[in-house]
Scaffold this motif. Structure first.
Motif, PDB file in Angstrom:
ATOM      1  N   PRO A   1     -76.328  54.008 -23.556  1.00  0.00           N
ATOM      2  CA  PRO A   1     -76.617  53.484 -24.955  1.00  0.00           C
ATOM      3  C   PRO A   1     -77.606  54.290 -25.555  1.00  0.00           C
ATOM      4  N   ALA A   2     -78.136  53.914 -26.655  1.00  0.00           N
ATOM      5  CA  ALA A   2     -79.120  54.684 -27.496  1.00  0.00           C
ATOM      6  C   ALA A   2     -80.551  54.646 -26.855  1.00  0.00           C
ATOM      7  N   SER A   3     -80.583  53.570 -26.042  1.00  0.00           N
ATOM      8  CA  SER A   3     -82.036  53.439 -25.559  1.00  0.00           C
ATOM      9  C   SER A   3     -82.089  54.283 -24.186  1.00  0.00           C
ATOM     10  N   SER A   4     -81.039  54.912 -23.845  1.00  0.00           N
ATOM     11  CA  SER A   4     -81.237  55.774 -22.837  1.00  0.00           C
ATOM     12  C   SER A   4     -81.340  57.243 -23.133  1.00  0.00           C
ATOM     13  N   LEU A   5     -81.124  57.634 -24.392  1.00  0.00           N
ATOM     14  CA  LEU A   5     -81.242  59.020 -25.064  1.00  0.00           C
ATOM     15  C   LEU A   5     -82.373  59.373 -25.285  1.00  0.00           C
ATOM     16  N   PRO A   6     -82.765  60.679 -24.767  1.00  0.00           N
ATOM     17  CA  PRO A   6     -84.302  61.163 -24.927  1.00  0.00           C
ATOM     18  C   PRO A   6     -84.483  61.402 -26.427  1.00  0.00           C
ATOM     19  N   GLU A   7     -85.545  61.517 -27.107  1.00  0.00           N
ATOM     20  CA  GLU A   7     -85.823  61.923 -28.457  1.00  0.00           C
ATOM     21  C   GLU A   7     -86.852  62.999 -28.498  1.00  0.00           C
ATOM     22  N   SER A   8     -86.987  63.831 -29.312  1.00  0.00           N
ATOM     23  CA  SER A   8     -87.827  64.798 -29.455  1.00  0.00           C
ATOM     24  C   SER A   8     -89.382  64.149 -29.727  1.00  0.00           C
TER      25      SER A   8
ATOM     26  N   ASP B   1     -83.150  44.508 -29.530  1.00  0.00           N
ATOM     27  CA  ASP B   1     -82.672  45.877 -29.671  1.00  0.00           C
ATOM     28  C   ASP B   1     -81.228  45.722 -30.075  1.00  0.00           C
ATOM     29  N   GLN B   2     -81.234  46.477 -31.557  1.00  0.00           N
ATOM     30  CA  GLN B   2     -79.762  46.264 -32.019  1.00  0.00           C
ATOM     31  C   GLN B   2     -78.770  47.002 -31.327  1.00  0.00           C
ATOM     32  N   SER B   3     -78.977  48.020 -30.592  1.00  0.00           N
ATOM     33  CA  SER B   3     -77.960  48.507 -29.926  1.00  0.00           C
ATOM     34  C   SER B   3     -77.558  48.071 -28.628  1.00  0.00           C
ATOM     35  N   GLY B   4     -78.345  47.219 -28.268  1.00  0.00           N
ATOM     36  CA  GLY B   4     -77.948  46.380 -27.171  1.00  0.00           C
ATOM     37  C   GLY B   4     -78.358  46.928 -25.740  1.00  0.00           C
ATOM     38  N   GLY B   5     -78.951  48.082 -25.826  1.00  0.00           N
ATOM     39  CA  GLY B   5     -79.168  48.868 -24.629  1.00  0.00           C
ATOM     40  C   GLY B   5     -80.277  48.187 -23.722  1.00  0.00           C
ATOM     41  N   TRP B   6     -81.216  47.525 -24.509  1.00  0.00           N
ATOM     42  CA  TRP B   6     -82.384  47.077 -23.604  1.00  0.00           C
ATOM     43  C   TRP B   6     -82.000  45.666 -22.987  1.00  0.00           C
TER      44      TRP B   6
ATOM     45  N   TYR C   1     -73.083  40.930 -15.856  1.00  0.00           N
ATOM     46  CA  TYR C   1     -72.575  40.070 -16.809  1.00  0.00           C
ATOM     47  C   TYR C   1     -73.603  39.908 -17.940  1.00  0.00           C
ATOM     48  N   ASN C   2     -73.158  40.309 -19.138  1.00  0.00           N
ATOM     49  CA  ASN C   2     -74.198  40.505 -20.232  1.00  0.00           C
ATOM     50  C   ASN C   2     -73.391  40.049 -21.553  1.00  0.00           C
ATOM     51  N   SER C   3     -73.893  39.001 -22.084  1.00  0.00           N
ATOM     52  CA  SER C   3     -73.115  38.291 -23.395  1.00  0.00           C
ATOM     53  C   SER C   3     -73.784  38.988 -24.684  1.00  0.00           C
ATOM     54  N   PHE C   4     -74.788  39.762 -24.513  1.00  0.00           N
ATOM     55  CA  PHE C   4     -75.216  40.125 -25.743  1.00  0.00           C
ATOM     56  C   PHE C   4     -74.604  41.598 -26.208  1.00  0.00           C
ATOM     57  N   PRO C   5     -74.156  41.674 -27.549  1.00  0.00           N
ATOM     58  CA  PRO C   5     -73.392  42.732 -27.966  1.00  0.00           C
ATOM     59  C   PRO C   5     -73.958  44.081 -27.786  1.00  0.00           C
ATOM     60  N   TYR C   6     -73.122  44.937 -27.000  1.00  0.00           N
ATOM     61  CA  TYR C   6     -73.406  46.256 -26.646  1.00  0.00           C
ATOM     62  C   TYR C   6     -72.798  47.022 -27.660  1.00  0.00           C
ATOM     63  N   GLU C   7     -73.799  47.779 -28.661  1.00  0.00           N
ATOM     64  CA  GLU C   7     -73.382  48.531 -29.615  1.00  0.00           C
ATOM     65  C   GLU C   7     -72.467  47.736 -30.624  1.00  0.00           C
ATOM     66  N   GLY C   8     -72.492  46.632 -30.961  1.00  0.00           N
ATOM     67  CA  GLY C   8     -71.873  45.683 -31.542  1.00  0.00           C
ATOM     68  C   GLY C   8     -70.537  44.947 -31.059  1.00  0.00           C
TER      69      GLY C   8
END
Length: 438
Positions: free
Chosen positions: A61-68, A177-182, A348-355
């Motif tokens: 998910p986006a939450s796991s990707l490094p950023e500069s 977290d809109q991406s659902g990663g967290w 089990y995760n009911s929250f949308p993962y990337e929509g």
């Protein structure tokens, strides 16, 4: 209002607006984004004659990707998802046809129940018992349905009802977290911790954002709650690359009667706060199984697991026993457990993962290993005064049967590390072999 990374944040939801959020997310599902999959489906095959596991790809998910520039400022999750070539549409509790790990197979694998030949997911059904006091999970953002997801997970696998408390670190419900990663991270952390120490109280402390400042505030809140409860563990399944001055934050991991654990990272190299001398660093393994029968072959080093020497922290006293292997600096990990998403665990995760609402997923990352190890320590009943005291006990058992020796696999930069019989930068001292090493 707390600043939130632009690709994560939404306007804060007041506690009374959870129903509105649910309606909005339900609209996403009704729009057809889930491709007809039943989000409430259970983890097993529906008539498929071939296991879907072993054929697929890994998605972070986006939450796991490094950023500069995020080292020491923004923390990332250490979680990833197995994406099968054939859609998984599980329907019952036996997990027939899939060999992703269940609470029972993990308990068997790590010696928390009577060992059954092969520890085959779907064939073994005895779950772990034990656990007491508190395991606190620190994560960012809000998972609005974490309690019901944990209840579904527990019912699916025959676990007792969980004692879960959700605490907002600032006193106010965080953004989602809109991406659902967290949210996926939160579901993973609480479910794995409950599976391995079902009698322990789980406190999920939600930080306002994934910034270091907000997460450390949540760590402080978690520390106070654990200490007040008489002791226990704080789990941090997140981190960043190392940074100058990281040792100045060690005071956040020093509350008396609290033991801190952090995931070692999901890429070659080291991750903070796992490199802190006040934290147990938990690395990752792959669980090798016969592709047809699911029988356990062995545990091996996970090639993407983080580990190696710190650039900023000197070797702590508890690593003196393995000084010839670690050198003069703090080296990670200290111990390891299942993390490879190719051999991942059911969540089990009911929250949308990337929509997309998926429900049951096969998940990996050292974010699996950290809460799992915390729960094994908790269920051992030995609540230490500090992480350093706990680590001294762990390293005193180096090379003994308290930890499973892992000698297969490779890891590290340029695949330059390999596991050893005592300690290695791939798996530390090995994986838990029951509760005796703690």
């Amino acid at each position: 209002m707390t600043d939130v990374p632009k690709h994560h944040g939404v306007k804060p939801a007041a506690p009374g607006h959870a129903a509105a959020i649910r309606v909005a997310l339900a609209a996403v599902v009704m729009a057809g984004l889930i491709g007809g999959q039943d989000a409430a489906a259970d983890p097993v095959s529906t008539g498929a004659t071939k296991p879907a596991s072993g054929q697929g790809s890994i998605h972070k998910p986006a939450s796991s990707l490094p950023e500069s520039g995020d080292a020491g400022t923004r923390m990332r999750t250490h979680v990833s998802k197995f994406v099968p070539m054939q859609q998984m549409n599980p329907q019952s509790a036996s997990v027939s046809g899939y060999f992703f790990e269940t609470p029972a197979s993990l308990a068997c694998l790590y010696g928390l129940t009577t060992t059954t030949t092969g520890c085959i997911p779907g064939k073994v059904s005895t779950v772990a018992s034990g656990g007491s006091k508190v395991i606190a999970i620190v994560d960012a953002y809000d998972h609005p349905w974490i309690a019901s997801d944990l209840a579904k997970f527990s019912a699916q696998f025959g676990l007792p009802t969980a004692n879960l408390q959700v605490v907002y670190a600032t006193g106010r419900r965080p953004n989602i977290d809109q991406s659902g990663g967290w949210e996926l991270e939160e579901a993973l952390d609480v479910e794995v911790a409950h599976a391995m120490a079902p009698s322990a109280k789980i406190i999920l402390v939600e930080a306002a954002s994934s910034s270091l400042t907000d997460l450390l505030k949540a760590v402080d809140v978690a520390s106070s709650l654990v200490a007040t409860a008489g002791g226990g563990q704080v789990v941090m399944s997140w981190g960043s690359d190392e940074f100058s001055g990281e040792a100045s934050y060690d005071t956040h991991f020093a509350t008396k009667n609290v033991v801190y654990l952090a995931a070692s990272g999901d890429s070659p190299g080291v991750s903070w706060p796992a490199t802190s001398a006040n934290v147990i660093a938990v690395g990752g393994t792959s669980v090798s199984r016969n592709p047809t029968t699911g029988v356990l072959i062995s545990e091996a080093a996970w090639s993407d697991g983080g580990g190696g020497p710190s650039s900023y922290v000197g070797r702590p006293a508890y690593q003196s026993a393995v000084a010839s292997l670690v050198g003069t600096t703090r080296a990670t990990p200290d111990i390891a457990a299942v993390a490879d998403p190719n051999t991942g665990v059911w969540v089990y995760n009911s929250f949308p993962y990337e929509g997309v609402v998926e429900g049951w997923m096969a998940i990996g990352g050292t974010s699996v290993a950290a809460p799992l190890t915390a729960a094994v320590i908790n269920s051992s009943g030995t609540f230490r005064a500090s992480s350093a005291t706990q680590l001294a006990t762990i390293y005193a058992a180096a090379g003994t049967s308290s930890f499973k020796s892992i000698t297969r696999g490779i890891c590290g930069p340029y695949a330059g590390y390999s596991p050893g019989t005592t300690w290695s930068p791939c798996v530390g001292l090995g994986s838990p072999n029951g509760r005796t090493g703690f």
